[in-house]
Design a protein around this motif. Structure first.
Motif, PDB file in Angstrom:
ATOM      1  N   TYR A 134     -33.782  -0.561   0.328  1.00  0.00           N
ATOM      2  CA  TYR A 134     -34.453  -1.861   0.407  1.00  0.00           C
ATOM      3  C   TYR A 134     -33.583  -2.993  -0.137  1.00  0.00           C
ATOM      4  CZ  TYR A 134     -38.357   1.432   0.681  1.00  0.00           C
ATOM      5  OH  TYR A 134     -39.193   2.477   1.020  1.00  0.00           O
ATOM      6  N   GLY A 135     -32.399  -2.665  -0.604  1.00  0.00           N
ATOM      7  CA  GLY A 135     -31.554  -3.674  -1.236  1.00  0.00           C
ATOM      8  C   GLY A 135     -32.112  -4.132  -2.571  1.00  0.00           C
ATOM      9  N   LYS A 136     -32.726  -3.185  -3.299  1.00  0.00           N
ATOM     10  CA  LYS A 136     -33.385  -3.509  -4.568  1.00  0.00           C
ATOM     11  C   LYS A 136     -32.801  -2.682  -5.709  1.00  0.00           C
ATOM     12  CE  LYS A 136     -36.233  -6.418  -2.677  1.00  0.00           C
ATOM     13  NZ  LYS A 136     -36.158  -7.856  -2.979  1.00  0.00           N
ATOM     14  N   SER A 137     -32.925  -3.199  -6.923  1.00  0.00           N
ATOM     15  CA  SER A 137     -32.434  -2.518  -8.119  1.00  0.00           C
ATOM     16  C   SER A 137     -33.466  -1.504  -8.616  1.00  0.00           C
ATOM     17  CB  SER A 137     -32.161  -3.534  -9.225  1.00  0.00           C
ATOM     18  OG  SER A 137     -33.393  -4.094  -9.685  1.00  0.00           O
ATOM     19  N   TRP A 138     -33.038  -0.657  -9.545  1.00  0.00           N
ATOM     20  CA  TRP A 138     -33.980   0.305 -10.149  1.00  0.00           C
ATOM     21  C   TRP A 138     -35.141  -0.414 -10.820  1.00  0.00           C
ATOM     22  CZ3 TRP A 138     -34.894  -0.174 -15.327  1.00  0.00           C
ATOM     23  CH2 TRP A 138     -33.924  -0.805 -16.109  1.00  0.00           C
ATOM     24  N   ALA A 139     -34.853  -1.570 -11.432  1.00  0.00           N
ATOM     25  CA  ALA A 139     -35.912  -2.323 -12.124  1.00  0.00           C
ATOM     26  C   ALA A 139     -36.940  -2.858 -11.124  1.00  0.00           C
ATOM     27  CB  ALA A 139     -35.302  -3.468 -12.920  1.00  0.00           C
TER      28      ALA A 139
ATOM     29  N   GLU B 165     -30.827   6.510 -12.018  1.00  0.00           N
ATOM     30  CA  GLU B 165     -30.095   6.989 -10.851  1.00  0.00           C
ATOM     31  C   GLU B 165     -31.051   7.250  -9.682  1.00  0.00           C
ATOM     32  OE1 GLU B 165     -27.271   8.116  -8.251  1.00  0.00           O
ATOM     33  OE2 GLU B 165     -26.927   7.197 -10.215  1.00  0.00           O
ATOM     34  N   GLN B 166     -32.157   7.929  -9.945  1.00  0.00           N
ATOM     35  CA  GLN B 166     -33.125   8.226  -8.881  1.00  0.00           C
ATOM     36  C   GLN B 166     -33.764   6.944  -8.335  1.00  0.00           C
ATOM     37  OE1 GLN B 166     -35.015  11.658 -11.347  1.00  0.00           O
ATOM     38  NE2 GLN B 166     -35.643  12.024  -9.229  1.00  0.00           N
ATOM     39  N   LEU B 167     -34.102   6.039  -9.236  1.00  0.00           N
ATOM     40  CA  LEU B 167     -34.729   4.775  -8.830  1.00  0.00           C
ATOM     41  C   LEU B 167     -33.751   3.909  -8.042  1.00  0.00           C
ATOM     42  CD1 LEU B 167     -36.521   4.149 -12.218  1.00  0.00           C
ATOM     43  CD2 LEU B 167     -37.722   4.433 -10.039  1.00  0.00           C
ATOM     44  N   SER B 168     -32.494   3.937  -8.456  1.00  0.00           N
ATOM     45  CA  SER B 168     -31.465   3.164  -7.738  1.00  0.00           C
ATOM     46  C   SER B 168     -31.283   3.693  -6.320  1.00  0.00           C
ATOM     47  CB  SER B 168     -30.142   3.221  -8.492  1.00  0.00           C
ATOM     48  OG  SER B 168     -30.247   2.592  -9.758  1.00  0.00           O
ATOM     49  N   GLN B 169     -31.343   5.007  -6.154  1.00  0.00           N
ATOM     50  CA  GLN B 169     -31.223   5.605  -4.824  1.00  0.00           C
ATOM     51  C   GLN B 169     -32.375   5.159  -3.924  1.00  0.00           C
ATOM     52  OE1 GLN B 169     -30.811   9.846  -5.215  1.00  0.00           O
ATOM     53  NE2 GLN B 169     -28.859   9.708  -6.334  1.00  0.00           N
ATOM     54  N   ILE B 170     -33.575   5.122  -4.479  1.00  0.00           N
ATOM     55  CA  ILE B 170     -34.723   4.638  -3.710  1.00  0.00           C
ATOM     56  C   ILE B 170     -34.526   3.174  -3.349  1.00  0.00           C
ATOM     57  CG2 ILE B 170     -37.203   4.083  -3.852  1.00  0.00           C
ATOM     58  CD1 ILE B 170     -37.492   6.630  -5.607  1.00  0.00           C
ATOM     59  N   GLY B 171     -34.042   2.399  -4.308  1.00  0.00           N
ATOM     60  CA  GLY B 171     -33.874   0.968  -4.090  1.00  0.00           C
ATOM     61  C   GLY B 171     -32.811   0.614  -3.067  1.00  0.00           C
ATOM     62  N   GLN B 172     -31.828   1.478  -2.896  1.00  0.00           N
ATOM     63  CA  GLN B 172     -30.735   1.184  -1.960  1.00  0.00           C
ATOM     64  C   GLN B 172     -31.246   0.901  -0.552  1.00  0.00           C
ATOM     65  OE1 GLN B 172     -27.907   4.392  -2.199  1.00  0.00           O
ATOM     66  NE2 GLN B 172     -26.956   3.617  -4.085  1.00  0.00           N
TER      67      GLN B 172
ATOM     68  N   MET C 109     -42.611  10.612  -6.072  1.00  0.00           N
ATOM     69  CA  MET C 109     -41.391  10.928  -6.809  1.00  0.00           C
ATOM     70  C   MET C 109     -41.289  10.087  -8.088  1.00  0.00           C
ATOM     71  SD  MET C 109     -37.430  10.672  -5.474  1.00  0.00           S
ATOM     72  CE  MET C 109     -37.917  11.356  -3.885  1.00  0.00           C
ATOM     73  N   ILE C 110     -41.557   8.786  -7.945  1.00  0.00           N
ATOM     74  CA  ILE C 110     -41.463   7.879  -9.091  1.00  0.00           C
ATOM     75  C   ILE C 110     -42.514   8.251 -10.137  1.00  0.00           C
ATOM     76  CG2 ILE C 110     -41.738   5.474  -9.856  1.00  0.00           C
ATOM     77  CD1 ILE C 110     -40.733   4.711  -6.965  1.00  0.00           C
ATOM     78  N   GLY C 111     -43.710   8.589  -9.683  1.00  0.00           N
ATOM     79  CA  GLY C 111     -44.803   8.918 -10.593  1.00  0.00           C
ATOM     80  C   GLY C 111     -44.564  10.161 -11.442  1.00  0.00           C
ATOM     81  N   GLN C 112     -43.567  10.954 -11.059  1.00  0.00           N
ATOM     82  CA  GLN C 112     -43.249  12.169 -11.804  1.00  0.00           C
ATOM     83  C   GLN C 112     -42.049  11.987 -12.741  1.00  0.00           C
ATOM     84  OE1 GLN C 112     -42.883  15.287  -8.844  1.00  0.00           O
ATOM     85  NE2 GLN C 112     -44.876  14.766  -7.973  1.00  0.00           N
ATOM     86  N   LEU C 113     -41.464  10.792 -12.726  1.00  0.00           N
ATOM     87  CA  LEU C 113     -40.301  10.553 -13.604  1.00  0.00           C
ATOM     88  C   LEU C 113     -40.720  10.574 -15.077  1.00  0.00           C
ATOM     89  CD1 LEU C 113     -38.467   7.683 -11.679  1.00  0.00           C
ATOM     90  CD2 LEU C 113     -37.744  10.069 -11.887  1.00  0.00           C
TER      91      LEU C 113
ATOM     92  N   LEU D 279     -43.054   0.719  -0.941  1.00  0.00           N
ATOM     93  CA  LEU D 279     -42.612   2.095  -1.139  1.00  0.00           C
ATOM     94  C   LEU D 279     -43.407   3.042  -0.246  1.00  0.00           C
ATOM     95  CD1 LEU D 279     -42.518   1.916  -5.032  1.00  0.00           C
ATOM     96  CD2 LEU D 279     -40.509   1.985  -3.538  1.00  0.00           C
ATOM     97  N   THR D 280     -42.773   4.138   0.153  1.00  0.00           N
ATOM     98  CA  THR D 280     -43.488   5.155   0.917  1.00  0.00           C
ATOM     99  C   THR D 280     -44.295   6.027  -0.044  1.00  0.00           C
ATOM    100  OG1 THR D 280     -41.736   6.814   0.738  1.00  0.00           O
ATOM    101  CG2 THR D 280     -41.582   5.225   2.574  1.00  0.00           C
ATOM    102  N   GLU D 281     -45.226   6.773   0.499  1.00  0.00           N
ATOM    103  CA  GLU D 281     -46.030   7.675  -0.336  1.00  0.00           C
ATOM    104  C   GLU D 281     -45.138   8.704  -1.024  1.00  0.00           C
ATOM    105  OE1 GLU D 281     -49.904  10.657  -0.050  1.00  0.00           O
ATOM    106  OE2 GLU D 281     -49.193   9.600   1.743  1.00  0.00           O
ATOM    107  N   GLN D 282     -44.150   9.198  -0.313  1.00  0.00           N
ATOM    108  CA  GLN D 282     -43.218  10.168  -0.891  1.00  0.00           C
ATOM    109  C   GLN D 282     -42.451   9.551  -2.062  1.00  0.00           C
ATOM    110  OE1 GLN D 282     -40.233  11.579   1.835  1.00  0.00           O
ATOM    111  NE2 GLN D 282     -39.517  13.199   0.466  1.00  0.00           N
ATOM    112  N   GLU D 283     -42.016   8.304  -1.891  1.00  0.00           N
ATOM    113  CA  GLU D 283     -41.298   7.628  -2.972  1.00  0.00           C
ATOM    114  C   GLU D 283     -42.203   7.396  -4.171  1.00  0.00           C
ATOM    115  OE1 GLU D 283     -38.083   5.152  -0.197  1.00  0.00           O
ATOM    116  OE2 GLU D 283     -40.047   4.287  -0.654  1.00  0.00           O
ATOM    117  N   ARG D 284     -43.433   7.008  -3.907  1.00  0.00           N
ATOM    118  CA  ARG D 284     -44.381   6.781  -5.016  1.00  0.00           C
ATOM    119  C   ARG D 284     -44.632   8.081  -5.789  1.00  0.00           C
ATOM    120  NH1 ARG D 284     -46.896   3.368  -1.203  1.00  0.00           N
ATOM    121  NH2 ARG D 284     -48.417   4.985  -0.646  1.00  0.00           N
TER     122      ARG D 284
END
Length: 274
Positions: A223-228, A214-221, A270-274, A263-268
Motif C-alpha cells: 500500500y506504500g505505507k509504513s509499519w506505523a 518487519e511483518q508490518l512493514s511487509q504488509i505496508g509495502q 495476522m496483525i491481531g496475533q502479533l 487491510l484484508t481480512e487475512q492481514e487483519r
C-alpha cells in the motif's frame, strides 16, 4: 485527505469524536521528557494543528494542560474546532471527596482556558469500586451543566467497567486503554464495544518489536505505507480511536495518512496475533 481525516465516531452521548487524535504527554516539556520541566513550548501542537489534528489528549498528571490551551488559542481557530480530552488522576487527593473532584475539574477547565471539556476521563481505576461510582456521579453533574460533553474512563478492565456501567446514570463514552502489537487488549476492546463504549488506544505505536515491525512493514509495502500506518489503520478498522504522538511534522502527517487503503481480512488476522 482533510475530509477523510475528519472521519468521526458518534459517542453514546451523541457528540462526535475524531477517530485520530494526538497524545501530548511529553509536549511543552524540556527535552520532551515525561517528567521534564514545563517550558510552555507549543511548537509540536501547532504543527499538529497545521497538518489537520483537531483532537488532543492531555491530563492533570501530564502537568501541561495550560500548554495545550495556549496552543489552541495561538492557532487562531475557534474553540469549537477542537475536541479536547483531559483526565482526573485516580488518586485520593483528587477523588476522596466531592469537593476534590470538583476542584480537579475546575483546575482542568482553568488550565485549558476553556468553558467546557469535550471528554473527561478517570485516568486510572483504584480498588474501591464503590468510591469510583461516587466520583462518577460528580462528573455526571458536570455533563448536566454542559461543562463536560462526555465522560469516560482509562485503563479500566472488564470488572471495573461493568461495575461502573451498572452504577452510572450517564454511561461511559470511552475506555482509553493500552493497545499496540504485543498487547492488543482484544478482550477489553470487545467488551467495551459490546457495551457501546468506544475503546481508545493510548501508545498505539509503542513497544513494537523488530520482528513485528518487519511483518508490518511487509504488509505496508503493498500500500506504500509504513509499519506505523499499518498499526493505526488496523486499530481504526476495529473502531478503536487512536491517539498517536509525534514531535515531528513529517510523522504527524504520516499518522493522518491512513484513510486511502484498507487491510484484508487475512492481514487483519495476522496483525491481531502479533
Amino acid at each position: 485527505m482533510e475530509e477523510e481525516y475528519m472521519r468521526e465516531l458518534t459517542l453514546n452521548t451523541g457528540i462526535n469524536i475524531p477517530i485520530i487524535g494526538s497524545g501530548t504527554n511529553t509536549f511543552g516539556k524540556v527535552d520532551h521528557q515525561y517528567m521534564g520541566e514545563i517550558n510552555g513550548d507549543t511548537t509540536e501542537i501547532l504543527s499538529a494543528i497545521e497538518v489537520g489534528y483537531r483532537h488532543f489528549d492531555t491530563a492533570i498528571a501530564y502537568r501541561n494542560e495550560a500548554v495545550v490551551g495556549k496552543a489552541i488559542k495561538e492557532s487562531g481557530l475557534p474553540r469549537e474546532a477542537f475536541f479536547i480530552t483531559s483526565k482526573i488522576p485516580g488518586k485520593p487527593e483528587y477523588t476522596n471527596s466531592e469537593r476534590s473532584v470538583m476542584e480537579a475539574v475546575e483546575f482542568s477547565l482553568a488550565n485549558l482556558g476553556t468553558e467546557y471539556l469535550d471528554l473527561y476521563l478517570i485516568h486510572h481505576p483504584w480498588e474501591n469500586l464503590e468510591e469510583m461510582v461516587i466520583v462518577w456521579h460528580v462528573l455526571e453533574r458536570y455533563v448536566d451543566q454542559g461543562k463536560i460533553k462526555a465522560i469516560g474512563v482509562s485503563n479500566f478492565d472488564k470488572k471495573q467497567l461493568a461495575y461502573l456501567l451498572a452504577g452510572a446514570r450517564i454511561k461511559p463514552a470511552v475506555n482509553q486503554i493500552e493497545s499496540h502489537p504485543g498487547k492488543w487488549n482484544h478482550e477489553i476492546i470487545d467488551f467495551s464495544l459490546q457495551n457501546d463504549v468506544f475503546p481508545e488506544a493510548w501508545g498505539p505505536l509503542t513497544r513494537v518489536s523488530p520482528e513485528a515491525k518487519e511483518q508490518l512493514s511487509q504488509i505496508g509495502q503493498a500500500y506504500g505505507k509504513s509499519w506505523a500506518q499499518v498499526i493505526l489503520r488496523y486499530q481504526i478498522e476495529k473502531e478503536v480511536i487512536v491517539i498517536p504522538k509525534s514531535h515531528h511534522l513529517t510523522r504527524q502527517k504520516e499518522n493522518l495518512a491512513i484513510f486511502d487503503f484498507s487491510l484484508t481480512e487475512q492481514e487483519r488476522n495476522m496483525i491481531g496475533q502479533l
